[in-house]
Design a protein around this motif. Structure first.
Motif, short mmCIF file in Angstrom:
data_model
loop_
_atom_site.label_atom_id
_atom_site.label_comp_id
_atom_site.label_asym_id
_atom_site.label_seq_id
_atom_site.Cartn_x
_atom_site.Cartn_y
_atom_site.Cartn_z
N HIS A 59 57.32 65.76 69.79
CA HIS A 59 55.97 65.72 70.35
C HIS A 59 56.01 65.25 71.80
O HIS A 59 56.81 64.40 72.15
CB HIS A 59 55.08 64.78 69.52
N GLY A 60 55.12 65.83 72.59
CA GLY A 60 55.02 65.44 73.99
C GLY A 60 54.27 64.13 74.14
O GLY A 60 53.62 63.64 73.21
N ASN A 61 54.35 63.55 75.34
CA ASN A 61 53.71 62.27 75.62
C ASN A 61 52.49 62.39 76.52
O ASN A 61 51.92 61.39 76.92
CB ASN A 61 54.71 61.31 76.27
N GLY A 62 52.11 63.60 76.87
CA GLY A 62 51.00 63.79 77.80
C GLY A 62 49.64 63.48 77.18
O GLY A 62 49.51 63.22 75.99
N ILE A 63 48.65 63.52 78.03
CA ILE A 63 47.27 63.27 77.60
C ILE A 63 46.52 64.60 77.64
O ILE A 63 46.58 65.32 78.63
CB ILE A 63 46.58 62.25 78.53
N CYS A 64 45.82 64.91 76.56
CA CYS A 64 45.06 66.15 76.49
C CYS A 64 43.57 65.86 76.64
O CYS A 64 43.09 64.81 76.20
CB CYS A 64 45.30 66.84 75.14
N PRO A 65 42.83 66.80 77.25
CA PRO A 65 41.39 66.60 77.37
C PRO A 65 40.72 66.65 75.99
O PRO A 65 41.21 67.31 75.08
CB PRO A 65 40.93 67.77 78.24
N MET A 66 39.62 65.97 75.87
CA MET A 66 38.89 65.96 74.61
C MET A 66 37.89 67.11 74.59
O MET A 66 36.68 66.91 74.47
CB MET A 66 38.22 64.61 74.41
N VAL A 67 38.41 68.31 74.75
CA VAL A 67 37.61 69.53 74.73
C VAL A 67 37.93 70.26 73.44
O VAL A 67 39.10 70.55 73.16
CB VAL A 67 37.93 70.42 75.94
N TYR A 68 36.93 70.57 72.67
CA TYR A 68 37.16 71.24 71.40
C TYR A 68 37.10 72.75 71.60
O TYR A 68 36.03 73.33 71.77
CB TYR A 68 36.14 70.79 70.35
N GLN A 69 38.25 73.36 71.64
CA GLN A 69 38.41 74.81 71.71
C GLN A 69 39.53 75.15 70.74
O GLN A 69 40.68 75.33 71.13
CB GLN A 69 38.77 75.27 73.12
N PRO A 70 39.21 75.19 69.44
CA PRO A 70 40.25 75.31 68.42
C PRO A 70 41.14 76.54 68.60
O PRO A 70 40.69 77.60 68.99
CB PRO A 70 39.47 75.38 67.11
N VAL A 71 42.41 76.31 68.32
CA VAL A 71 43.39 77.38 68.37
C VAL A 71 44.26 77.26 67.11
O VAL A 71 44.66 76.17 66.72
CB VAL A 71 44.25 77.32 69.65
N THR A 72 44.47 78.40 66.47
CA THR A 72 45.31 78.45 65.28
C THR A 72 46.68 78.99 65.66
O THR A 72 46.79 80.01 66.33
CB THR A 72 44.68 79.35 64.20
N ALA A 73 47.71 78.26 65.25
CA ALA A 73 49.09 78.67 65.53
C ALA A 73 49.76 79.05 64.22
O ALA A 73 49.55 78.39 63.19
CB ALA A 73 49.84 77.53 66.21
N ARG A 74 50.57 80.11 64.28
CA ARG A 74 51.30 80.57 63.09
C ARG A 74 52.74 80.87 63.45
O ARG A 74 53.03 81.39 64.53
CB ARG A 74 50.67 81.85 62.55
N ALA A 75 53.64 80.58 62.51
CA ALA A 75 55.04 80.95 62.61
C ALA A 75 55.44 81.51 61.26
O ALA A 75 55.35 80.83 60.24
CB ALA A 75 55.90 79.74 62.96
N ASP A 76 55.83 82.77 61.25
CA ASP A 76 56.22 83.46 60.01
C ASP A 76 57.54 84.17 60.23
O ASP A 76 57.76 84.77 61.28
CB ASP A 76 55.16 84.50 59.61
N GLY A 77 58.40 84.11 59.24
CA GLY A 77 59.67 84.83 59.32
C GLY A 77 60.75 84.13 58.53
O GLY A 77 60.51 83.56 57.47
N LEU A 78 61.97 84.17 59.10
CA LEU A 78 63.13 83.56 58.46
C LEU A 78 63.78 82.59 59.42
O LEU A 78 63.94 82.89 60.61
CB LEU A 78 64.15 84.62 58.07
N TRP A 79 64.16 81.43 58.90
CA TRP A 79 64.96 80.48 59.67
C TRP A 79 66.20 80.15 58.85
O TRP A 79 66.08 79.61 57.75
CB TRP A 79 64.19 79.21 60.00
N ASP A 80 67.35 80.48 59.37
CA ASP A 80 68.61 80.22 58.69
C ASP A 80 68.59 80.78 57.26
O ASP A 80 69.08 80.16 56.33
CB ASP A 80 68.90 78.72 58.69
N GLY A 81 67.94 81.94 57.11
CA GLY A 81 67.87 82.61 55.82
C GLY A 81 66.73 82.14 54.92
O GLY A 81 66.51 82.70 53.86
N ARG A 82 65.99 81.09 55.33
CA ARG A 82 64.87 80.57 54.53
C ARG A 82 63.55 81.12 55.06
O ARG A 82 63.36 81.25 56.28
CB ARG A 82 64.82 79.04 54.61
N VAL A 83 62.63 81.38 54.17
CA VAL A 83 61.32 81.90 54.56
C VAL A 83 60.49 80.78 55.19
O VAL A 83 60.45 79.66 54.69
CB VAL A 83 60.56 82.47 53.33
#
Length: 120
Positions: A73-97
């Motif tokens: 995790h980073g140490n920076g400061i983020c603004p308290m602005v609510y603009q939701p963003v959904t992040a997804r990661a799908d696939g294989l890592w080292d043969g695992r789903v």
């Protein structure tokens, strides 16, 4: 003379056996999306797949054993602005789903929580 021939035969046998260099490459490829952006991250062999910081993102994922929740995790400061963003990661890592989805308050909090993985 027999010992030299036996040693040579043993050495030849070792050379012909599959070793680490001949090991099967286990796939590590994730499709990443955040908001309207989407790309593939390829970490098997030479990092790439369209990610602008592929080598760094792959190294961070390797240190986290492919788990986006374990990224540094980073140490920076983020603004308290609510603009939701959904992040997804799908696939294989080292043969695992991998099937990972999280919602963040804004893109700054996303980047603070996921290092360079979603820095695109």
């Amino acid at each position: 003379m027999r010992t030299i021939a036996a040693a040579a035969a043993a050495a030849l046998t070792l050379l012909l056996l599959p070793g680490p260099a001949a090991a099967r490459v286990v796939p590590s490829r994730l499709t990443l999306s955040a908001g309207d952006h989407r790309l593939d991250l390829l970490c098997s062999g030479v990092p790439g797949g369209g990610h602008p910081q592929a080598a760094r993102a792959c190294a961070e994922l390797a240190a986290a054993d492919g788990d986006p929740d374990r990224l540094p995790h980073g140490n920076g400061i983020c603004p308290m602005v609510y603009q939701p963003v959904t992040a997804r990661a799908d696939g294989l890592w080292d043969g695992r789903v991998v099937r990972w989805t999280r919602e963040f308050a804004n893109s700054c909090t996303l980047h603070q929580a996921t290092g360079t993985l979603f820095a695109f």
